[in-house]
Design an enzyme around this catalytic site. Structure first.
Site, mmCIF file in Angstrom:
data_model
loop_
_atom_site.group_PDB
_atom_site.id
_atom_site.type_symbol
_atom_site.label_atom_id
_atom_site.label_comp_id
_atom_site.label_asym_id
_atom_site.label_seq_id
_atom_site.Cartn_x
_atom_site.Cartn_y
_atom_site.Cartn_z
ATOM 1 N N HIS A 44 54.685 37.904 61.249
ATOM 2 C CA HIS A 44 55.636 38.648 62.082
ATOM 3 C C HIS A 44 54.849 39.716 62.850
ATOM 4 C CE1 HIS A 44 59.996 40.401 62.262
ATOM 5 N NE2 HIS A 44 59.321 40.718 63.348
ATOM 6 N N GLU A 71 57.570 34.974 63.639
ATOM 7 C CA GLU A 71 58.802 35.748 63.835
ATOM 8 C C GLU A 71 58.556 36.857 64.848
ATOM 9 O OE1 GLU A 71 60.346 35.676 59.189
ATOM 10 O OE2 GLU A 71 59.539 37.514 60.043
ATOM 11 N N HIS A 192 64.564 37.944 53.565
ATOM 12 C CA HIS A 192 64.547 39.407 53.460
ATOM 13 C C HIS A 192 64.984 39.853 52.084
ATOM 14 C CE1 HIS A 192 63.815 43.306 55.156
ATOM 15 N NE2 HIS A 192 63.491 42.730 56.285
HETATM 16 N N1 PXP Z 1 62.741 37.272 57.637
HETATM 17 C C1 PXP Z 1 62.577 38.187 58.605
HETATM 18 C C2 PXP Z 1 63.223 37.953 59.911
HETATM 19 C C3 PXP Z 1 61.792 39.325 58.400
HETATM 20 O O1 PXP Z 1 61.639 40.241 59.372
HETATM 21 C C4 PXP Z 1 61.173 39.505 57.150
HETATM 22 C C5 PXP Z 1 60.304 40.715 56.913
HETATM 23 O O2 PXP Z 1 59.263 40.733 57.827
HETATM 24 C C6 PXP Z 1 61.364 38.520 56.166
HETATM 25 C C7 PXP Z 1 62.159 37.421 56.433
HETATM 26 C C8 PXP Z 1 60.730 38.617 54.810
HETATM 27 O O3 PXP Z 1 61.279 39.704 54.129
HETATM 28 P P1 PXP Z 1 60.588 40.246 52.802
HETATM 29 O O4 PXP Z 1 59.246 40.800 53.211
HETATM 30 O O5 PXP Z 1 61.530 41.287 52.307
HETATM 31 O O6 PXP Z 1 60.441 39.072 51.880
#
Ligand code: PXP
Length: 239
Positions: A44, A71, A192
């Site tokens: 990301h 992402e 997330h």
């Molecule tokens: N999905 C998205 C769109 C995110 O922005 C993130 C964090 O960068 C995640 C998934 C993964 O989240 P986590 O780091 O809490 O597992």
């Protein structure tokens, strides 16, 4: 088919950047996560490159043997250019502000329908699967179906937050949202704040869950268990 695990390696980059240099190496982490059983690698890149750098994305792409998921917010032209240059298997569009600590809401797929439809068409024309980040709200998932996206990624922060007090209540909106996605023919991802405690219940109760992307908790668990064990433990939660 068990739900796929895409490991988000942003936190490896955060650790690396705290000292300069290349330790730990995000490239090696991507190689190793795949060796250890991850079904995909997620990055990301933020506009200020505070964790994953654009150069990391270019370096990682050639070593991907699974699925690469990038992402980011397509409002940034340089993000769109990077995705079109590196051609990942999937791009996940997230409406995060440039300085935001982490993603904290999904798209308003109704208000942003025309914008999303145009930008999604650009990625799909390049052969890239598109997923868009949405809150677990039926209307937002239904709206996503009008944008041309292939998948939606359900934002699971609220689920994770409420899981320990009442898991049935915590997942209720997600079950409804997943039903709408299935009715509309949309593929379903989630991510997330998923962790070793809440992942299994989520995967077992959300029909048709294709992929989860997990970063923070998995990399934190790797401090105690090691990266190989952590990847395997998360895989184990997915069946
Ligand atoms: N999905 C998205 C769109 C995110 O922005 C993130 C964090 O960068 C995640 C998934 C993964 O989240 P986590 O780091 O809490 O597992």
């Amino acid at each position: 088919m068990p739900t796929k695990l895409s490991v988000n390696i942003n936190k490896i980059a955060t650790l690396r950047n705290s000292r300069g240099g290349d330790n730990p190496s995000v490239l090696q982490a991507a190689i190793d996560c795949q060796l250890f059983g991850a079904d995909g690698i997620t990055v990301h890149p933020r506009p200020d490159e505070r964790h994953i750098r654009y150069s990391d994305v270019r370096e990682i792409k050639p070593i991907i043997t699974t699925e690469f998921n990038i992402e980011g917010n397509p409002l940034e032209d340089k993000f769109v250019a990077l995705v079109l240059e590196t051609l990942p298997a999937q791009v996940t569009l997230v409406p995060d502000d440039p300085g935001q600590l982490t993603s904290n809401h999904g798209w308003d797929t109704i208000k942003k329908k025309d914008y999303l439809r145009d930008i999604i068409a650009v990625f799909k024309k390049a052969g890239i699967r598109v997923s868009i980040f949405v809150d677990p709200v039926e209307a937002m998932v239904a709206g996503a179906a009008d944008t041309g996206t292939d998948r939606v990624e359900l934002y699971t922060e609220a689920y994770a937050k409420n899981f320990h007090s009442d898991k049935q209540a915590a997942i209720a909106d997600y079950i409804k949202a997943a039903k709408v996605a299935a009715e509309k023919g949309l593929g379903l991802n989630a991510g997330h704040d998923l962790d070793l405690h809440n992942l299994k219940y989520f995967a077992q109760n959300i029909p048709g869950l294709l992929e989860v992307s997990i970063g923070h908790a998995l990399i934190s668990d790797a401090l105690y268990y090691g990266l190989e064990n952590a990847v395997q433990m998360y895989k184990g939660k997915l069946g």
